[in-house]
Design an enzyme around this catalytic site. Structure first.
Site, PDB file in Angstrom:
ATOM      1  N   THR A 103      -2.542   0.563  -4.498  1.00 49.41           N
ATOM      2  CA  THR A 103      -3.006   1.758  -3.811  1.00 49.41           C
ATOM      3  C   THR A 103      -4.395   2.171  -4.264  1.00 49.41           C
ATOM      4  O   THR A 103      -4.787   1.933  -5.410  1.00 49.41           O
ATOM      5  CB  THR A 103      -2.017   2.922  -4.050  1.00 49.41           C
ATOM      6  OG1 THR A 103      -2.538   4.118  -3.459  1.00 49.41           O
ATOM      7  CG2 THR A 103      -1.773   3.169  -5.535  1.00 49.41           C
ATOM      8  N   SER A 104      -5.117   2.823  -3.357  1.00 48.70           N
ATOM      9  CA  SER A 104      -6.423   3.382  -3.708  1.00 48.70           C
ATOM     10  C   SER A 104      -6.301   4.724  -4.410  1.00 48.70           C
ATOM     11  O   SER A 104      -7.302   5.277  -4.865  1.00 48.70           O
ATOM     12  CB  SER A 104      -7.289   3.529  -2.449  1.00 48.70           C
ATOM     13  OG  SER A 104      -7.629   2.259  -1.933  1.00 48.70           O
ATOM     14  N   LYS A 113     -10.722  -1.150  -1.992  1.00 49.18           N
ATOM     15  CA  LYS A 113     -10.521  -1.807  -0.700  1.00 49.18           C
ATOM     16  C   LYS A 113     -11.674  -1.385   0.214  1.00 49.18           C
ATOM     17  O   LYS A 113     -12.114  -0.238   0.136  1.00 49.18           O
ATOM     18  CB  LYS A 113      -9.187  -1.380  -0.076  1.00 49.18           C
ATOM     19  CG  LYS A 113      -7.947  -1.703  -0.905  1.00 49.18           C
ATOM     20  CD  LYS A 113      -6.711  -1.052  -0.288  1.00 49.18           C
ATOM     21  CE  LYS A 113      -5.480  -1.226  -1.152  1.00 49.18           C
ATOM     22  NZ  LYS A 113      -4.289  -0.534  -0.613  1.00 49.18           N
ATOM     23  N   ASP A 117      -0.247   5.167   0.899  1.00 49.82           N
ATOM     24  CA  ASP A 117      -0.517   6.160   1.934  1.00 49.82           C
ATOM     25  C   ASP A 117      -0.556   5.514   3.315  1.00 49.82           C
ATOM     26  O   ASP A 117      -1.317   4.572   3.553  1.00 49.82           O
ATOM     27  CB  ASP A 117      -1.839   6.871   1.653  1.00 49.82           C
ATOM     28  CG  ASP A 117      -1.765   7.738   0.408  1.00 49.82           C
ATOM     29  OD1 ASP A 117      -0.865   8.587   0.339  1.00 49.82           O
ATOM     30  OD2 ASP A 117      -2.594   7.550  -0.500  1.00 49.82           O
ATOM     31  N   ASP A 153      -1.666  -0.131   6.286  1.00 50.87           N
ATOM     32  CA  ASP A 153      -1.830   0.668   7.501  1.00 50.87           C
ATOM     33  C   ASP A 153      -3.273   0.793   7.951  1.00 50.87           C
ATOM     34  O   ASP A 153      -3.517   1.185   9.097  1.00 50.87           O
ATOM     35  CB  ASP A 153      -1.291   2.080   7.278  1.00 50.87           C
ATOM     36  CG  ASP A 153      -2.204   2.902   6.390  1.00 50.87           C
ATOM     37  OD1 ASP A 153      -2.711   3.940   6.852  1.00 50.87           O
ATOM     38  OD2 ASP A 153      -2.449   2.503   5.241  1.00 50.87           O
ATOM     39  N   ASP A 178       0.859  -1.173   0.000  1.00 46.38           N
ATOM     40  CA  ASP A 178       0.000   0.000   0.000  1.00 46.38           C
ATOM     41  C   ASP A 178       0.903   1.234   0.000  1.00 46.38           C
ATOM     42  O   ASP A 178       2.098   1.152   0.303  1.00 46.38           O
ATOM     43  CB  ASP A 178      -0.891  -0.036   1.241  1.00 46.38           C
ATOM     44  CG  ASP A 178      -1.716   1.218   1.401  1.00 46.38           C
ATOM     45  OD1 ASP A 178      -2.415   1.599   0.450  1.00 46.38           O
ATOM     46  OD2 ASP A 178      -1.638   1.833   2.482  1.00 46.38           O
TER      47      ASP A 178
END
Length: 228
Positions: A116-117, A148, A23, A173, A21
């Site tokens: 990643t989003s 996600k 962020d 995270d 991931d």
């Protein structure tokens, strides 16, 4: 007699590929995220503190759907486009998570992917601001149909690397990300304070306590020197 002390033994996890991931995991973008989403929440009459509980890990439209469940999804997608543009332009305070530069250097040349989003533009802006190398394999918001906590992104990352999901380790995270990784059948190393409460396979405060080694058969061993 002096009080006895105990030190937890290091935890070692072995994999064929790593899925990262961005962020909160390798890039600390909390300052930007909180600025943008606080403003959005206030504009919609929502409590910013409550909003921040669901922001991390999801694509923006999915966060909006949780916070404003009665609102048409097309409105969420339209506002998310505006949010992405604002976040991409704002890199003030974007820095690497502690240990991220060393960790990324250690996995250079090993099978790994960014999952990643963020969309591609936002991912590029934040990785550049944090002075981290962009992985050759990446799954961004444009790549998936579902945000996600759906496992789609991690499964796509594993497929792109040609590795069975069970042989992947996810670094995450957020609650949404950890849920997605576990749903994909992967082990999850939780990074940072948000991760601890969401049952990752192992947890570290940052990336400084990780050691990366390889074996002749191509396996990657991640040793967590201070796992919790």
């Amino acid at each position: 007699m002096p009080a006895s002390t105990t030190t937890a033994a290091p935890v070692a996890l072995t994999a064929k590929a790593l899925l990262l991931d961005m962020d909160g995991t390798i890039v600390n973008s909390d300052a930007v995220v909180e600025r943008c989403w606080r403003d959005w929440a206030l504009c919609h009459g929502l409590d910013p503190q409550e909003a921040m509980k669901v922001v991390h890990g999801r694509q923006g439209y999915a966060t909006m759907a949780v916070l404003l469940p009665e609102r048409p999804m097309e409105v969420n997608h339209a506002e998310n486009a505006v949010m992405l543009a604002r976040e991409t332009a704002d890199t003030d305070g974007v820095i690497p998570v502690a240990g991220a530069p060393e960790f990324m250097a250690a996995i250079d040349g090993l099978p790994h992917a960014l999952v990643t989003s963020a969309d591609a533009a936002l991912a590029t802006a934040r990785m550049t601001a944090a002075a981290l190398p962009m992985p050759d394999v990446r799954v961004t918001a444009e790549s998936v149909q579902a945000s996600k906590p759906d496992p789609e992104g991690f499964l796509m990352g594993a497929a792109a690397l040609g590795v069975d999901p069970a042989d992947c380790i996810v670094f995450e995270d957020s609650a949404a990300g950890i849920t997605a990784g576990r749903a994909a059948g992967m082990r999850v190393i939780g990074v940072g304070p948000r991760a601890a409460a969401h049952a990752p396979t192992a947890h570290v405060q940052d990336l400084t306590s990780l050691q990366v080694t390889t074996t002749p058969d191509g396996s990657i061993t991640i040793t967590l020197k201070s796992a919790e």
